[in-house]
Design an enzyme around this catalytic site. Structure first.
Site: not given
Ligand SMILES: [Zn+2]
Length: 1070
Positions: A272, A384, A589
């Site tokens: 990620h 996320d 995000h």
């Molecule tokens: Zn993230």
């Protein structure tokens, strides 16, 4: 076993601490397993010679540039800095003769992130230095078998002066960056590993975790502890053979199989990488190369190992900046080890982006993966993101995916989300198989304890005995480390532990889909009970996003129109795609939610400036192609104004035309000296021309006066609004319904300054307790500005504090019940939040909030903890409170944070968090909102259309009236597209088709929650029509009929379900 010493079960904590000490560095490392991990080690010259070149300033030069520079000698202890700087080290390595035949590793620890390059300029592998614990990864395999006569070899190390979480200041991960941070070169050694000792370390780690996590009732817990204890007993630091004896002991434990009924874990490596967050986009480009190159190496070494990476944008960066690495990724994708996943351009926020933006995220993402990897993602991958819109299941389905992965709801701070594997049902009834990893993390560390406890946290195990496990360090930690893969390989099938296999996520979802015993469902949004401040923080970015979305909408629509009539006009597909990619990028995000560091917003400002400037120029090009024959270069000689309506319904509005000075003008707005002109019945997706010499006097003027109480009264044909001396609305009388909208002793347009101190996540969170502490902000000045006849307005001045103030213009036109508020705020607060509230004489348990391509209802009460948790929610262009027969909507042009408690609506305007951006939202802000009272409840209103109009001004062009009026029809007085028979359906987007810019895509949606049969008519030369998905692939053929009597063109009729998103492709005759 000596019966006198075998009392382990009577002192388990002592024994487990003994094993733990045996495995840890520190006090006992000279006597424990760490004494045996390396067979040999050398450092310094002649084996490792190092030279150094610091790049000037904060530049990130290429390898080719760096390799040409003058390097000077350094040794360990040398420091690199400041934060964000780049340094290059050239290492000349001579492997000692005694390492012959062995695998040799180079341990290089600069305390920060680095990339290992070959002398030829090939990016080889990432390094994550020691400063961030748990992610330490500093070894690079030089050779698997050193040769005796090996000469010197050269490596370059590109040192990035940041940790995997950037350069946070003291005390906190999210503290604004410490620009003076320095990093020290800790080690640069050549080593030979003792592989048996490492194997012992991995085995015993699992044994100790199994003991600690399995229940005391499990015999396997005790077997694990005694096995580990026996291994310590046989180990001698100076005796290699003792390690092999210890491994014989652990072998027996691991040989005991579990069986098919054991829980099955599908493990997938990932890393990620936040596309920007505590570091800028430019650092992410390097993080991607560092992490993915590391993973390519593991794929060679572990043939069963699988790794997934999302975000097409990151792949495109790699493709552009590291083409050789990108090729290796493509090769590993072919073998199925490197798995491109997610289907979207970036892992976007799902609160702020519009419906069309979400569609474009998928269109750009899936198109990219298909083109470069010959595959689409079946899994929408968003571990996320801060909450998930109820329209996502439909958008996901229409984008060629059917599964959804996240885990973020495990962070909820009020209610525990009750499901792990379930069918998520969206606004329109579409559903997708959804899994929230029970490990409750997407950066798991492949320990036995995490696997065991993740089974315990699985909330749907009665229906499906599987889970997905995402492991690997994120954000520059490089993804899974060697020890994680080693541990998972040991736990494939061991009695007492869940079974583990390396698997493509599709394999997991397909298995669950086929074998589950009936899954539970969850209907509607997946509201995230945290990070509620992200609807508001970094206000300018949100405003730019809204502006860009609508600007690109106009560009696409006008370009389709221009292409249809202007020969030689080329639809600017490439440039439009470039701009959509930029808009989608900033929807990442941590960017659009407002949770990144200051330098990220310097980048986004520049990106939006590019988008706005380029899109405005393209819009102008389309307008020139459409209206060149009538439009004038300046308003000076204009005798008429041509208005273009890019919404899909006729509009009548008072339009402000800056710079226009004509004898026929009835009113000039005092605030900016813009002339006011009434544009009457401008057709949908068409144009009309206004004669400036025709004063349009038939409208009944709006009036304004100060009454004897000192209240200012604005009045038109529809409403009477009364503003008290504090600048608040004390009465709003609907003359049509003879109805007062503000209850006795209540008010609307009341400003409050709240405390805004969250528990930890400063820019992220608005907390419920801050609602308890607020101060009302009364106006000090209320002055009449414009007095009609077209617009009346009042200017209000409100001091917010010693350092901040607000000015507001409240205006009412002659032709609408809508009351507009334009605000200009000078904002210099610390951990305060500005809200405005409105109390209406309207009662309903639910309020209606606009979401992507639809609306969502949320409670106006706090009966349960689930209701209460929604004390701040996201809305797009409006919020509406309606009851039987009547309602009031609050419209906005760039605000997203709302609440409705009882009959009071609140809108959050500005915040002032200090981390991770110490200057977040400081300075000047302008924004608008409006109150729109309407007959009929929301479902019978035209609130959706009014909110579009509030955001999309009519396009205005100065013309010679006579010439323009005669030419109007060719320029578009007949609508290019029109929708009939379905006032609940909104035509949102018109664009050229992706595969052929001659063909046209029209996207519409049902906006109010009912069925419709819509007739879509176009004057384009259509030969066929199809209903398609978002990827513009045919779902159905649509029958073309001649348009209804009196209109030109062709029509298609479409049945539309509540909240359905419908895409129509028109094939155009060339
Ligand atoms: Zn993230």
């Amino acid at each position: 076993m000596d019966p006198n010493t075998s009392y382990l079960q009577k002192h388990p904590n002592v024994t487990s601490s003994r094993v733990s000490n045996f495995l840890n560095k520190g006090q006992w490392e000279e006597t424990n397993i760490h004494a045996s991990l390396y067979d040999s080690r050398v450092s310094g010259e002649p084996h490792v010679k190092m030279e150094w070149w610091p790049a000037p300033g904060l530049e990130r030069p290429t390898f080719a540039h760096a390799a040409k520079q003058e390097f000077s000698p350094i040794s360990t202890g040398h420091t690199f800095g400041p934060g964000w700087a780049t340094h290059w080290v050239r290492a000349t390595i001579k492997i000692p003769k005694e390492f012959e035949g062995k695998q040799v590793r180079f341990l290089f620890d600069p305390e920060c992130e680095a990339m290992v390059w070959s002398a030829e300029g090939e990016a080889l592998q990432g390094i994550t230095g020691a400063s961030d614990s748990g992610c330490h990864h500093v070894d690079f395999i030089l050779t698997n078998k050193a040769k005796a006569d090996e000469g010197a070899r050269i490596l370059y190390l590109e040192i990035a002066c940041n940790g995997l979480f950037g350069n946070p200041g003291p005390h906190s991960l999210i503290a604004p960056p410490n620009k003076d941070r320095r990093f020290s070169l800790r080690e640069a050694d050549l080593v030979v590993l003792n592989e048996a000792a490492w194997a012992m370390l991995h085995d015993m780690g699992i044994l100790l975790d199994a003991y600690k996590t399995l229940p005391a009732s499990s015999p396997r817990a005790w077997q694990a502890l005694s096995t580990a204890n026996d291994m310590v007993n046989v180990y001698e630091p100076n005796d290699k053979a003792s390690i092999n004896r210890a491994l014989e002991i652990s072998k027996k434990f691991f040989a005991s199989r579990g069986g098919e009924a054991n829980h099955q874990v599908y493990a997938i490596g990932n890393c990620h990488i936040d596309t920007a967050w505590l570091w800028p986009y430019d650092e992410t480009k390097r993080k991607v190369a560092r992490s993915w190159s590391t993973q390519l190496d593991y794929m060679d070494r572990y043939p069963e190992y699988k790794f997934a990476a999302s975000q097409a944008q990151q792949f495109e960066w790699l493709q552009t900046l590291y083409p050789a690495l990108f090729k290796r990724v493509q090769e590993k994708a072919k073998t199925g080890q490197f798995i491109p996943i997610g289907g979207t351009w970036i892992e976007m926020d799902c609160n702020i982006p519009s419906g069309e933006s979400l569609a474009r995220q998928f269109l750009l993402g899936q198109k990219y993966f298909e083109k470069h990897f010959n595959q689409r993602s079946k899994v929408f991958w968003l571990p996320d993101t801060f909450g998930y819109s109820s329209q996502l299941p439909q958008i996901v389905r229409l984008s060629g995916a059917e599964y959804f992965f996240t885990q973020k709801l495990s962070w909820n701070n009020i209610n525990k989300f009750p499901h792990t594997t379930f069918r998520w049902i969206g606004l329109d009834g579409s559903h997708i198989l959804t899994h929230m990893a029970p490990a409750e993390t997407y950066t798991a560390n492949a320990t036995a304890s995490q696997l065991i406890s993740s089974v315990a946290r699985h909330k749907d195990i009665s229906y499906t005995n599987e889970s997905l496990y995402l492991y690997g360090n994120g954000d520059g930690g490089g993804g899974p480390l060697e020890d994680m893969i080693e541990r998972l390989d040991r736990m494939k099938d061991v009695d007492g532990l869940p079974r583990v296999k390396h698997a493509h996520p599709n394999e997991f979802y397909e298995h669950v889909d086929k074998t589950n015993k009936g899954l539970v469902t969850w209907k509607g949004e997946l509201y995230f009970e945290l990070h509620r401040g992200t609807y508001t923080s970094q206000a300018k970015t949100k405003k730019f996003n809204r502006q860009s979305e609508f600007l690109l909408r106009d560009v696409e629509m006008l370009s389709v129109m221009a292409k249809s009539i202007a020969h030689g006009f080329a639809y600017p597909s490439k440039e439009i795609e470039r701009l959509w990619k930029l808009v989608c990028l900033n929807q990442f995000h941590d960017v659009i939610p407002g949770t990144s560091i200051e330098i990220v917003y310097e980048d986004t400002d520049a990106i939006y400036a590019d988008v706005v400037q380029s899109a405005t120029a393209m819009k102008q090009d389309a307008l020139i192609a459409l209206f060149n024959h009538v439009s004038l270069n300046s308003v000076d000689e204009a005798t008429g104004m041509l208005f273009v309506n890019t919404t899909a319904w006729p509009r009548t509005e008072v339009v402000a035309v800056p710079g226009l000075d004509h004898a026929g003008i009835q009113q000039v707005r005092k605030q900016d000296n813009a002339a006011l002109v009434i544009a009457t019945s401008v057709p949908e997706l068409g144009v009309s021309v206004v004669d400036l010499t025709d004063t349009g006097a038939e409208s009944i003027p709006v009036t304004v006066f100060k009454d004897t109480n000192g209240d200012v009264v604005l009045e038109n044909l529809y409403v009477t609004a009364r503003i008290g001396k504090h600048g608040q609305l004390v009465s709003l009388w609907d003359k049509r319904d003879e109805r007062e909208l503000i209850p006795d002793n209540k008010r609307a347009n009341v400003f409050y300054l709240h405390d805004d101190i969250p528990l930890f996540w400063d820019a992220w969170d608005i907390e419920i307790y801050n609602l308890e502490k607020k101060a009302e902000l009364p106006a000090t000045k209320v002055v009449i500005v414009d007095e009609g006849p077209l617009v009346a307005s009042v200017c209000i001045e409100i001091p917010i504090s010693e350092q901040s103030k607000l000015r507001q213009w409240v205006s009412l036109s002659a032709i609408s019940p809508r009351l507009d508020f334009a605000c200009d705020v000078d904002w210099h607060e610390s951990r305060k939040c500005l809200k405005v509230s409105f109390t209406w004489d309207i009662y309903n348990d639910m309020a209606t909030y606009e979401t992507q391509y639809g609306v969502i209802q949320r409670p106006t009460h706090r009966n349960t903890t689930w209701d209460m948790a929604k004390f701040e929610v996201c809305a797009h262009k409006f919020v509406d409170l309606s009851e039987y027969g009547y309602g009031v909507a609050l419209l906005n042009d760039c605000k997203y944070g709302y609440s409705t408690l009882g009959n009071t609506m609140s809108m959050t305007l500005l915040r002032s968090p200090k981390a991770p951006d110490a200057n977040c939202d400081m300075g000047n802000h302008t924004f608008r909102y409006a109150i729109y009272p309407h007959k009929g409840a929301f479902g019978e209103s035209d609130v959706v259309q009014e909110a579009y109009q509030f955001n999309i001004p009519l396009v205005q062009l100065p013309v010679d009236y006579e010439i323009a009026a005669n030419a109007a029809d060719s320029a578009g007085a007949t609508p290019y597209f029109s929708l009939a028979g379905a006032p609940n359906v909104v035509l949102d987007t018109v664009k050229a088709a992706e595969d052929n810019p001659n063909d046209v895509i029209v996207r519409m949606y049902e906006a109010y929650g009912g069925h419709a049969r819509a007739t879509l008519t176009t004057k384009l030369n259509v030969s066929a029509a199809q209903k398609t998905n978002i990827l513009e692939e045919k779902m159905d053929n649509l029958k073309i009929s001649p348009a209804a009597k009196g209109s030109k063109g062709k029509s298609v009729s479409i049945n539309i379900k509540p909240f359905e998103i419908v895409t129509v492709k028109f094939i155009i005759k060339s």
